[in-house]
Every structure is written in structure tokens, then in C-alpha cells.
Design an enzyme around this catalytic site. Structure first.
Site, PDB file in Angstrom:
ATOM      1  CB  CYS A   1      -3.582   1.589   7.134  1.00  0.00           C
ATOM      2  SG  CYS A   1      -3.281   3.075   8.105  1.00  0.00           S
ATOM      3  NE  ARG A   2      -4.525   1.512   1.894  1.00  0.00           N
ATOM      4  CZ  ARG A   2      -4.332   2.263   0.824  1.00  0.00           C
ATOM      5  NH1 ARG A   2      -5.212   2.206  -0.172  1.00  0.00           N
ATOM      6  NH2 ARG A   2      -3.299   3.076   0.736  1.00  0.00           N
ATOM      7  CB  SER A   3       0.299  -3.571   2.794  1.00  0.00           C
ATOM      8  OG  SER A   3       1.166  -2.652   3.395  1.00  0.00           O
TER       9      SER A   3
ATOM     10  CG  ASN B   1       4.457  -1.768   5.171  1.00  0.00           C
ATOM     11  OD1 ASN B   1       5.575  -2.087   5.551  1.00  0.00           O
ATOM     12  ND2 ASN B   1       3.479  -2.633   5.122  1.00  0.00           N
TER      13      ASN B   1
ATOM     14  CB  CYS C   1      -0.971  -0.030   1.176  1.00  0.00           C
ATOM     15  SG  CYS C   1      -0.176  -0.032   2.807  1.00  0.00           S
TER      16      CYS C   1
ATOM     17  CG  ASP D   1      -5.382   5.771   2.690  1.00  0.00           C
ATOM     18  OD1 ASP D   1      -5.334   5.205   3.799  1.00  0.00           O
ATOM     19  OD2 ASP D   1      -4.606   6.671   2.335  1.00  0.00           O
TER      20      ASP D   1
HETATM   21  P1  4NP Z   1      -1.715   2.759   4.121  1.00  0.00           P
HETATM   22  O1  4NP Z   1      -2.371   4.099   4.701  1.00  0.00           O
HETATM   23  O2  4NP Z   1      -1.172   3.100   2.746  1.00  0.00           O
HETATM   24  O3  4NP Z   1      -2.854   1.822   4.076  1.00  0.00           O
HETATM   25  O4  4NP Z   1      -0.630   2.363   5.094  1.00  0.00           O
HETATM   26  C1  4NP Z   1      -1.713   5.331   4.733  1.00  0.00           C
HETATM   27  C2  4NP Z   1      -0.803   5.584   5.725  1.00  0.00           C
HETATM   28  C3  4NP Z   1      -0.184   6.817   5.787  1.00  0.00           C
HETATM   29  C4  4NP Z   1      -0.486   7.790   4.866  1.00  0.00           C
HETATM   30  C5  4NP Z   1      -1.401   7.527   3.871  1.00  0.00           C
HETATM   31  C6  4NP Z   1      -2.010   6.291   3.803  1.00  0.00           C
HETATM   32  N1  4NP Z   1       0.110   9.069   4.953  1.00  0.00           N
HETATM   33  O5  4NP Z   1      -0.221   9.935   4.134  1.00  0.00           O
HETATM   34  O6  4NP Z   1       0.960   9.278   5.833  1.00  0.00           O
END
Ligand code: 4NP
Length: 166
Positions: free
Chosen positions: A20-22, A18, A15, A130
Site C-alpha cells: 500500500c504505502r511504500s 509493501n 512500510c 496504514d
Molecule cells: P502497507 O499496508 O504496510 O502500507 O503495505 C499493509 C498491508 C498489509 C497489511 C498491513 C498493512 N497486513 O496486515 O497484511
């Protein structure tokens, strides 16, 4: 090892951050593989570097834990060149990340690039939204969608492993 199913394929979930989703996908896949006695290289990474070294988001840890999956031990990393040779599949959580992965892919990389929901009939090309700027409900929705995708990938990789041995 202990009668488990061993094979040489593997999957990397990717994602943006790294955190939240992955990490949820990695945790759900590890748990599913354990339940099936299926041994498979699995990891997760982000296309961005902002959160390198961080533990998953507390909201992701909480929703996974409520479903019996522990992900607090994970630490964020960015996707790297070796990943394109080590993993049979690199699986993006949304389209922007698939494009980010594609942009980094070495010309001779062997990993196949896909999106998580591509393995789910009727949901090909669907992104996992997201949840980072969302609420608890957004994390629950992401968890549920991710689990559908992960189950389908697990079935696909177990089939592939069977084919490899045949
Ligand atoms: P992820 O979520 O891609 O599912 O880990 C996010 C985590 C952090 C951010 C965006 C999405 N950020 O903008 O910091």
C-alpha cells in the site's frame, strides 16, 4: 544518459506489507524524478514478509492511476541486509516500521534511517497512517500525505546530488 542528472545516492521506502504505502511512495518518487530529469536509485520494501511477490493493493493502484502514476508493475519484497549498504536513505512510512528497520540494521550499514514526513517542515515525526483496513478515502489521504513527503525527499536528494558533484 540522455542528459539526466546521475548520482550515487538512492532511496528505499519501507512500510509493513509493501503493498500500500511504500509502493505509492516509490511510484510518486519515480514520477517526480522523471519530471525533474533526475536519475536516482529508488525502490520500496516491507518489514513483513506476508505479501512477498504480490502486486500492490488494487486500491493503491487505483488512487495512483487516478493521479497519473502507474504502480501495477511493482512486486512486494521484504527489506534485506544489502539494502543498508545500497541505499543512502531508508525512509520509513511510520514509526513502527522505522523501529523494525532499526532492529535489522547491520552495525556497519551506511544507510541513514528516517521517516517520510521528516523532510517536510512542521511535520517531522508524523506517520503515514496504514490505509489497509480503511476505505477509499483512507487511500486518498495516504496518497496525498505521501506525495507531500515524496516532493520534500526529491528536493532533498536533488540538493544532495548537487552537493556531491560540487
Ligand atoms: P502497507 O499496508 O504496510 O502500507 O503495505 C499493509 C498491508 C498489509 C497489511 C498491513 C498493512 N497486513 O496486515 O497484511
Amino acid at each position: 544518459m540522455h542528459g539526466g542528472i546521475e548520482h550515487r545516492t538512492g532511496v528505499l521506502f519501507v512500510c509493513l506489507g509493501n503493498i500500500c504505502r511504500s509502493p505509492m511512495a516509490e511510484g510518486a518518487f519515480r514520477e517526480g524524478a522523471r519530471r525533474h530529469g533526475f536519475s536516482c536509485l529508488v525502490d520500496s520494501a516491507g518489514t513483513a514478509s506476508y505479501h512477498v511477490g504480490s502486486q500492490p493493493d488494487p486500491r493503491a493502484i487505483a488512487v495512483a492511476r487516478r493521479h497519473g502514476v502507474e504502480i501495477a508493475g511493482q512486486s512486494a519484497r521484504q527489506i534485506e541486509r544489502d539494502d543498508f549498504y545500497r541505499f543512502a536513505h531508508i525512509v520509513a512510512l511510520d514509526r513502527a516500521n522505522l523501529e523494525g528497520i532499526r532492529a535489522r540494521a547491520p552495525r556497519d550499514g551506511s544507510a541513514k534511517l528516517s521517516m517520510l514526513m521528516d523532510a517536510v517542515e512542521g511535520r517531522i515525526g508524523e506517520p503515514v497512517a496504514d490505509p489497509y483496513y480503511g476505505d477509499e478515502a483512507a487511500f486518498l489521504t495516504a496518497w496525498e500525505t505521501i506525495n507531500l513527503g515524496v516532493e520534500a525527499w526529491l528536493a532533498r536528494l536533488m540538493r544532495e546530488a548537487g552537493a556531491l558533484r560540487a
